[in-house]
Design a protein around this motif. Structure first.
Motif, PDB file in Angstrom:
ATOM      1  N   CYS A 189      37.083 -23.388   0.074  1.00 61.68           N
ATOM      2  CA  CYS A 189      37.436 -24.794   0.221  1.00 61.68           C
ATOM      3  C   CYS A 189      36.432 -25.497   1.126  1.00 61.68           C
ATOM      4  N   CYS A 190      36.604 -26.783   1.288  1.00 60.91           N
ATOM      5  CA  CYS A 190      35.656 -27.598   2.047  1.00 60.91           C
ATOM      6  C   CYS A 190      36.235 -27.914   3.414  1.00 60.91           C
ATOM      7  N   TRP A 191      35.369 -28.076   4.360  1.00 63.01           N
ATOM      8  CA  TRP A 191      35.786 -28.333   5.747  1.00 63.01           C
ATOM      9  C   TRP A 191      35.206 -29.660   6.185  1.00 63.01           C
ATOM     10  N   ARG A 192      36.051 -30.462   6.827  1.00 60.30           N
ATOM     11  CA  ARG A 192      35.569 -31.756   7.322  1.00 60.30           C
ATOM     12  C   ARG A 192      34.590 -31.542   8.456  1.00 60.30           C
ATOM     13  N   SER A 193      33.674 -32.476   8.633  1.00 54.56           N
ATOM     14  CA  SER A 193      32.675 -32.317   9.688  1.00 54.56           C
ATOM     15  C   SER A 193      33.367 -32.363  11.044  1.00 54.56           C
ATOM     16  N   SER A 194      32.754 -31.724  12.026  1.00 55.25           N
ATOM     17  CA  SER A 194      33.414 -31.512  13.308  1.00 55.25           C
ATOM     18  C   SER A 194      33.712 -32.822  14.036  1.00 55.25           C
ATOM     19  N   ILE A 195      32.947 -33.843  13.777  1.00 60.09           N
ATOM     20  CA  ILE A 195      33.178 -35.137  14.447  1.00 60.09           C
ATOM     21  C   ILE A 195      34.602 -35.624  14.183  1.00 60.09           C
ATOM     22  N   PRO A 235      43.613 -33.603   5.849  1.00 58.31           N
ATOM     23  CA  PRO A 235      43.410 -32.162   5.999  1.00 58.31           C
ATOM     24  C   PRO A 235      41.985 -31.832   6.438  1.00 58.31           C
ATOM     25  N   HIS A 236      41.891 -30.868   7.337  1.00 60.40           N
ATOM     26  CA  HIS A 236      40.567 -30.382   7.734  1.00 60.40           C
ATOM     27  C   HIS A 236      39.954 -29.569   6.602  1.00 60.40           C
ATOM     28  N   CYS A 237      40.823 -28.866   5.923  1.00 52.98           N
ATOM     29  CA  CYS A 237      40.344 -27.954   4.890  1.00 52.98           C
ATOM     30  C   CYS A 237      40.923 -28.446   3.563  1.00 52.98           C
ATOM     31  N   TYR A 238      40.047 -28.732   2.620  1.00 55.65           N
ATOM     32  CA  TYR A 238      40.558 -29.323   1.375  1.00 55.65           C
ATOM     33  C   TYR A 238      39.840 -28.741   0.157  1.00 55.65           C
ATOM     34  N   TYR A 239      40.452 -28.932  -1.004  1.00 52.68           N
ATOM     35  CA  TYR A 239      39.923 -28.325  -2.223  1.00 52.68           C
ATOM     36  C   TYR A 239      38.682 -29.049  -2.719  1.00 52.68           C
ATOM     37  N   PRO A 240      37.656 -28.292  -3.103  1.00 55.67           N
ATOM     38  CA  PRO A 240      36.524 -28.914  -3.792  1.00 55.67           C
ATOM     39  C   PRO A 240      36.964 -29.260  -5.208  1.00 55.67           C
ATOM     40  N   THR A 241      36.261 -30.152  -5.835  1.00 55.32           N
ATOM     41  CA  THR A 241      36.666 -30.543  -7.193  1.00 55.32           C
ATOM     42  C   THR A 241      36.428 -29.411  -8.192  1.00 55.32           C
ATOM     43  N   ASP A 242      35.590 -28.437  -7.817  1.00 60.34           N
ATOM     44  CA  ASP A 242      35.354 -27.326  -8.748  1.00 60.34           C
ATOM     45  C   ASP A 242      36.064 -26.044  -8.311  1.00 60.34           C
ATOM     46  N   PHE A 243      37.172 -26.184  -7.593  1.00 61.16           N
ATOM     47  CA  PHE A 243      37.936 -25.014  -7.178  1.00 61.16           C
ATOM     48  C   PHE A 243      38.410 -24.263  -8.430  1.00 61.16           C
ATOM     49  N   PRO A 244      38.299 -22.897  -8.417  1.00 62.78           N
ATOM     50  CA  PRO A 244      38.668 -22.154  -9.630  1.00 62.78           C
ATOM     51  C   PRO A 244      40.147 -22.337  -9.998  1.00 62.78           C
ATOM     52  N   THR A 245      40.354 -22.709 -11.231  1.00 64.52           N
ATOM     53  CA  THR A 245      41.754 -22.848 -11.668  1.00 64.52           C
ATOM     54  C   THR A 245      41.857 -22.539 -13.157  1.00 64.52           C
ATOM     55  N   TYR A 246      42.945 -22.932 -13.760  1.00 64.74           N
ATOM     56  CA  TYR A 246      43.261 -22.497 -15.128  1.00 64.74           C
ATOM     57  C   TYR A 246      42.582 -23.354 -16.199  1.00 64.74           C
ATOM     58  N   GLU A 247      42.386 -22.713 -17.368  1.00 63.96           N
ATOM     59  CA  GLU A 247      41.905 -23.408 -18.558  1.00 63.96           C
ATOM     60  C   GLU A 247      42.847 -23.104 -19.702  1.00 63.96           C
ATOM     61  N   THR A 306      40.703 -22.513  10.596  1.00 64.71           N
ATOM     62  CA  THR A 306      39.389 -22.610  11.246  1.00 64.71           C
ATOM     63  C   THR A 306      38.386 -22.790  10.117  1.00 64.71           C
ATOM     64  N   ILE A 307      37.205 -23.164  10.476  1.00 65.27           N
ATOM     65  CA  ILE A 307      36.179 -23.369   9.443  1.00 65.27           C
ATOM     66  C   ILE A 307      35.946 -22.086   8.651  1.00 65.27           C
ATOM     67  N   ASP A 308      35.916 -20.941   9.354  1.00 68.59           N
ATOM     68  CA  ASP A 308      35.656 -19.688   8.640  1.00 68.59           C
ATOM     69  C   ASP A 308      36.762 -19.377   7.645  1.00 68.59           C
ATOM     70  N   LYS A 309      37.977 -19.521   8.129  1.00 63.47           N
ATOM     71  CA  LYS A 309      39.104 -19.195   7.249  1.00 63.47           C
ATOM     72  C   LYS A 309      39.162 -20.158   6.059  1.00 63.47           C
ATOM     73  N   CYS A 310      38.765 -21.383   6.307  1.00 70.36           N
ATOM     74  CA  CYS A 310      38.766 -22.384   5.238  1.00 70.36           C
ATOM     75  C   CYS A 310      37.705 -22.043   4.186  1.00 70.36           C
ATOM     76  N   LEU A 311      36.507 -21.760   4.671  1.00 69.95           N
ATOM     77  CA  LEU A 311      35.429 -21.490   3.722  1.00 69.95           C
ATOM     78  C   LEU A 311      35.691 -20.207   2.949  1.00 69.95           C
ATOM     79  N   ALA A 312      36.377 -19.270   3.621  1.00 73.41           N
ATOM     80  CA  ALA A 312      36.724 -18.035   2.931  1.00 73.41           C
ATOM     81  C   ALA A 312      37.648 -18.306   1.732  1.00 73.41           C
TER      82      ALA A 312
END
Ligand SMILES: *[C@@H]1O[C@H](CO)[C@@H](O)[C@H](O)[C@H]1NC(C)=O
Ligand SMILES: *[C@@H]1O[C@H](CO)[C@@H](O)[C@H](O)[C@H]1NC(C)=O
Ligand SMILES: *[C@@H]1O[C@H](CO)[C@@H](O)[C@H](O)[C@H]1NC(C)=O
Ligand SMILES: *[C@@H]1O[C@H](CO)[C@@H](O)[C@H](O)[C@H]1NC(C)=O
Ligand SMILES: *[C@@H]1O[C@H](CO)[C@@H](O)[C@H](O)[C@H]1NC(C)=O
Ligand SMILES: *[C@@H]1O[C@H](CO)[C@@H](O)[C@H](O)[C@H]1NC(C)=O
Ligand SMILES: *[C@@H]1O[C@H](CO)[C@@H](O)[C@H](O)[C@H]1NC(C)=O
Ligand SMILES: *[C@@H]1O[C@H](CO)[C@@H](O)[C@H](O)[C@H]1NC(C)=O
Ligand SMILES: CC(=O)N[C@H]1CO[C@H](CO)[C@@H](O)[C@@H]1O
Length: 895
Positions: free
Chosen positions: A51-57, A71-83, A42-48
């Motif tokens: 991540c990003c959620w596609r528009s409802s349309i 995917p409805h829910c996808y990674y933003p390009t700045d998702f926290p990851t390793y360095e 769901t949008i809430d679970k995705c944003l939690a």
């Protein structure tokens, strides 16, 4: 209520704007990687999950189903990851430490990881990413340990620091072989995810799944799940085996094509997601990231490089190349005898008779029912004295409810403590199978080897079986988890469950928390069949002192070292017959070369038409077995009409006449890492027409098989690659090549073509392979455009364990030069038990009249030239091919 709604929409607004603050703008849908692979997004679970959620349309129903896969829910390009925090050059390549500070959405993130980049060989690169502090489970497969970096490599490796990613390219073309920058790396205790860009949408492998050979992701999203499972093969489900290996093609703009491969060495339950970027995502719930990249550049090179890791296929016993017949449900010895007798009376060549669990006493492994199958031992010895073999079936579950002292396999197993245990307990875990409540041998326990060998040897004294089929070894359980369910601990209830059939890891198998000697069932589940095959192979060697034949339903990477495989409990349909071809082609890539499907179909009643077509096709399976299900009507060849029998016999005669060729292919698989069956694209890599072809296949490199897979049709739409091809039967050259063409394919005919440039060793068939061993050989010589050809022949006693190691074999080489000289070189002649008489040489593509023939320089008159088909037959040769190290046959043509 109104107030609540208001609060909720505020929340959504807040989340949406929050979403916007992240890097959610991505130019293409195909660049979106699924951040919520579970089925309840769901949008809430995705944003939690940040991540990003596609528009409802975009969520409304679409007529283009591919859109729905974005995917409805996808990674933003700045998702926290390793360095990267440090990088050191080592003997094997590079050791990098990576680190992250923020948690992701799965419990127990591992913040400090070590990345080893191992430059193993010129064409093989290995990436290992693991916990820097704690040792984690790793797949107990003995892979080569490389401590020293290869001097030169065909690949370039670049590491990006922030965020961390790895890019591997092919030096010669700059094409991408691996690129993990497309999506963030996640590494939590029970959730590990790494993605890579693919080089093209043309992908092969990734088994065991029922799917076309080409996994074409040009325009589609796919998810494949890996976790061994007993289920009649259907699309979109995890099936009996696990092979996380793929081949991907790379095409340069001028259509020069190379192949590379990847093997994800991980045995935990996993999903592999594919998307049209093109890209691939591995999501596993345990172990480490241990990834091999093979640079090919040919398909056979990739496979050879893969088999260097998992091991080469076993050399099967010679007799196992013959025709196998069996079924579940002979029900009594009279039916079994009647079948054998009618096969005999109808003069079908056949080698191996099988029986299933209905011959057991109360379905107990290593017993037989001496009432309904009274006389089975004598029957088996009778078959053997006729040169035939007998194989029986053993299920994984061992009955635990027989009266104490009455069932030795259980009693002794308990004494030795070799059954899989319940979590945190010394008690075996109990499930249910054919005999009722059962326990499951732990084949990772070294003590199991002696137990298994003993009980098999005791049974072998009663019934001297020649091979064993190990079945139900996913392992299959009629109840979920165990007789008393599973625990609620982290293994039985992982935070993420890959998309396995039944939605649970314990579905129709054991609890993941069950304990093996080596590790938890959670880790080892998909290797149950692998270890059982290894132990059974060793047991057979020690009991029979001959080359073992083990057929396993469940397989893992490397099972081909120990076992053959059949594609499972399929159905008697034309569709199932078609799917058998991509299956045997894929299993060849997986190193399980001795493979076939149940000919005529296992479940449902077959029809005469289907069974004829399938016997024709099955004559070209490496493993040829006609087998069917309890209660289905008989489908042995002799049970059909006289006309049907003649056609099936013709197919079997072709099979049997080609056995020397097949046997040589097995030798080349075992020694030179060559597949036995291969797809057309493997030989014609630059020809894009071949990429999707899986209704035809090549035996070795020389024989093209184009079966008719469509009911009530008399032609087959086949692709004939641009090359020289001759009809197998008539020997006539075919004119139309490099295109699809409709070949005449009435019920009586299977289209088989021989490729110019190859010499195929054949033999006059006998009633079975043992009785036919001394029969004369035949050489089928298919001239290339230039008029040359090559071939070879491996020959030994057919069942010694070590004939290759001790070089107790013969190896012949056949060379035709453009000056019409065929040379037979006996390169190795250590197996001199019987002469190898060459009787007939059939040369295809002789387009001018023949004036004379000489054999070893002497004029020879027994030849026939057929101008119409351009075939020269030199017959009655009676040449002992081992008599001299080199012999020649020459002919002269008119100018
Ligand atoms: C979408 O399709 C499903 C099943 O086909 C249907 O139940 C549902 O009402 C559809 N939704 C919309 C918004 O059309
Ligand atoms: C992404 O997919 C949606 C439908 O799911 C479509 O409306 C949109 O045009 C696509 N965007 C791009 C850039 O392809
Ligand atoms: C990770 O490594 C850093 C130093 O490289 C160290 O300070 C930190 O404590 C480590 N974190 C964990 C969770 O072990
Ligand atoms: C490459 O192949 C494609 C399709 O297979 C074709 O359209 C194109 O013309 C080919 N390009 C070259 C340079 O041959
Ligand atoms: C394992 O069993 C022992 C004794 O029954 C018990 O004390 C312990 O808590 C158990 N451990 C787990 C992880 O359940
Ligand atoms: C969704 O997944 C859960 C847990 O894996 C499962 O219990 C449920 O049946 C699934 N629902 C559907 C519609 O597949
Ligand atoms: C791959 O799929 C695309 C889109 O569905 C299709 O146009 C193409 O012909 C397919 N390629 C092959 C080799 O099957
Ligand atoms: C074979 O025929 C050719 C051409 O007719 C002739 O030159 C040659 O001597 C013949 N060889 C033998 C062995 O008869
Ligand atoms: C014999 C057999 O396994 N039959 C099965 C084939 O697959 C279908 C669909 O899953 C099952 O319904 C049959 O029982």
């Amino acid at each position: 209520m109104a107030c609540l709604l208001f609060v909720k929409s505020i929340a959504i607004l807040f989340f949406l704007s929050y979403t916007y603050a992240q890097q959610c703008e991505q130019p293409l849908n195909v660049t979106r990687f699924d951040c919520y692979p579970e089925n309840d997004s769901t949008i809430d679970k995705c944003l939690a999950r940040k991540c990003c959620w596609r528009s409802s349309i975009q969520q409304t129903n679409s007529t283009d189903f591919h859109d729905l896969d974005v995917p409805h829910c996808y990674y933003p390009t700045d998702f926290p990851t390793y360095e990267v925090i440090s990088s050191d050059t080592t003997d094997f390549g590079q050791r990098i430490r990576i680190h992250k500070t923020q948690t992701t959405y799965m419990p127990h993130d591992i913040f400090n990881l070590t990345v080893d980049l191992i430059y193993e060989t010129e064409q093989r690169f290995r990436i290992r990413i693991y916990d820097s502090i704690y040792i984690r489970y790793e797949v107990p497969l003995q892979v080569p340990v490389v401590e020293k970096k290869a001097d030169t490599t065909d690949y370039n490796v670049e590491v990006k620091s922030k965020p961390f990613s790895i890019l591997v390219t092919r030096k010669s073309t700059d094409m991408i072989l691996f690129d993990s920058s497309v999506s963030p790396l996640i590494f939590a205790d029970q959730f590990i995810k790494i993605s890579t860009r693919l080089s093209s949408p043309f992908l092969y492998g990734l088994g065991e799944h029922r799917q076309p050979l080409l996994i074409n992701i040009t325009n589609s999203w796919k998810r494949l799940t890996f976790y061994t499972r007993d289920f009649p093969p259907l699309e979109n489900f995890n099936l009996y085996g696990v092979h996380p290996f793929h081949i991907n093609l790379e095409r340069t703009p001028n259509n020069q094509t190379s192949a590379h491969g990847q093997f994800f060495l991980n045995s935990n339950a996993m999903d592999i997601d594919l998307q049209p970027l093109p890209a691939l995502t591995y999501t596993t719930i345990g172990g480490i990231i241990d990834l091999y990249i093979f640079t090919g550049p040919t398909v056979q090179n990739v496979i050879e490089q893969y088999w260097d890791i998992i091991g080469k296929p076993m050399m099967p016993p010679y007799w196992s190349l013959g025709f196998h017949l069996g079924r579940y449900g002979y029900n009594n010895i009279a039916n079994l005898l009647e079948t054998i007798q009618r096969m005999h009376d109808a003069d079908f060549p056949y080698d191996v008779q099988w029986t299933d669990i209905d011959t057991m006493s109360y379905y107990l492994d290593f017993t037989y029912d001496d009432k309904n199958f009274n006389g089975l031992p004598e029957l088996v010895r009778g078959l053997q004295s006729d040169g035939k073999q007998y194989v029986n079936v053993i299920d994984a579950g061992i009955s635990s409810t027989q009266p104490a002292g009455s069932y030795f396999p259980y009693d002794d197993g308990i004494k030795r403590g070799i059954f899989i245990r319940q979590f945190n307990s010394s008690e075996p875990i109990s499930g249910q199978a054919a005999p009722g409540i059962t326990v499951f041998p732990d084949f990772t326990n070294p003590n199991t080897v002696e137990w298994w060998t003993n009980i098999a040897a005791t049974f072998h004294e009663k019934i001297p079986f020649d091979g064993i089929c190990i079945n139900m070894n996913e392992p299959s359980n009629f109840v979920d988890g165990s007789y008393v369910g599973c625990t609620t601990n982290f293994l039985d209830n992982p935070p993420y469950v890959p998309h396995v059939l039944g939605n649970s890891l314990s579905s129709k198998s054991l609890c993941p928390s069950a304990q093996h000697y080596l590790s938890q069932h959670y880790n080892l589940h998909s290797m149950y069949g692998y270890f059982e095959a290894q132990v059974t192979n060793a047991a057979l060697k020690s009991i029979r002192k001959k080359r073992p034949f083990v057929l396993s339903r469940s397989t893992f990477a490397g099972s081909g070292r120990f076992a053959a495989h059949w594609t499972g409990d399929n159905r008697s349909t034309f569709k199932d017959m078609y799917f058998s071809i991509p299956a045997i082609l894929s299993f060849n890539m997986f190193g399980i070369t001795h493979v076939g499907a149940d000919i005529c179909g296992f479940g449902f009643d077959t029809t005469e038409e289907l069974c004829i077509r399938w016997m024709q096709l099955g004559s070209f399976y490496p493993f040829m077995r006609n087998y069917n299900e309890f209660k289905q009507k008989d489908q042995d060849p002799a049970s059909f009409s006289w006309e049907a029998q003649q056609i099936m016999k013709q197919a079997l005669i072709i099979r049997y006449s080609l056995i020397p060729f097949w046997y040589t292919l097995h030798y080349e698989a075992a020694i030179e890492s060559k597949t036995i069956i291969q797809p057309l694209f493997s030989e014609y890599l630059n020809d894009g027409n071949t990429y999707g072809i899986d209704q035809q296949f090549l035996v070795g490199r020389a024989i093209l098989v184009s079966p008719n897979l469509i009911s009530e049709t008399e032609t087959v739409h086949a692709y004939i690659p641009a090359d020289v091809w001759y009809e197998f039967q008539s020997g006539a050259r075919i004119g139309t090549v490099g295109q699809f063409t409709d070949l005449n394919a009435p019920l009586s005919k299977i289209n088989v073509h021989v490729r110019g440039g190859f010499i195929i060793p054949m033999q006059t068939p006998g009633a079975n392979l043992i009785l036919g061993r001394g029969n004369p050989f035949i050489l089928l010589v298919a001239q290339s455009q230039a008029g040359d050809a090559k071939g070879n022949l491996f020959w030994d006693d057919g069942d010694s364990i070590d004939s290759i190691e001790t070089k107790t074999y013969n190896y012949l080489e056949f060379i035709l030069t453009t000056s019409n000289t065929l040379t037979i070189n006996a390169l190795v002649t250590n197996y001199k038990y019987s002469p190898m008489r060459l009787d007939l040489v059939k040369i295809l593509g002789v387009n001018k009249s023949v004036t004379n023939v000489t054999v070893n320089g002497k004029p020879y008159s027994d030849y026939l030239y057929n101008f119409l088909d351009q075939v020269l037959l030199i017959h009655g040769l009676n040449m002992d091919m081992l008599a001299q190290s080199s012999q020649t046959i020459q002919w002269t043509i008119t100018n």
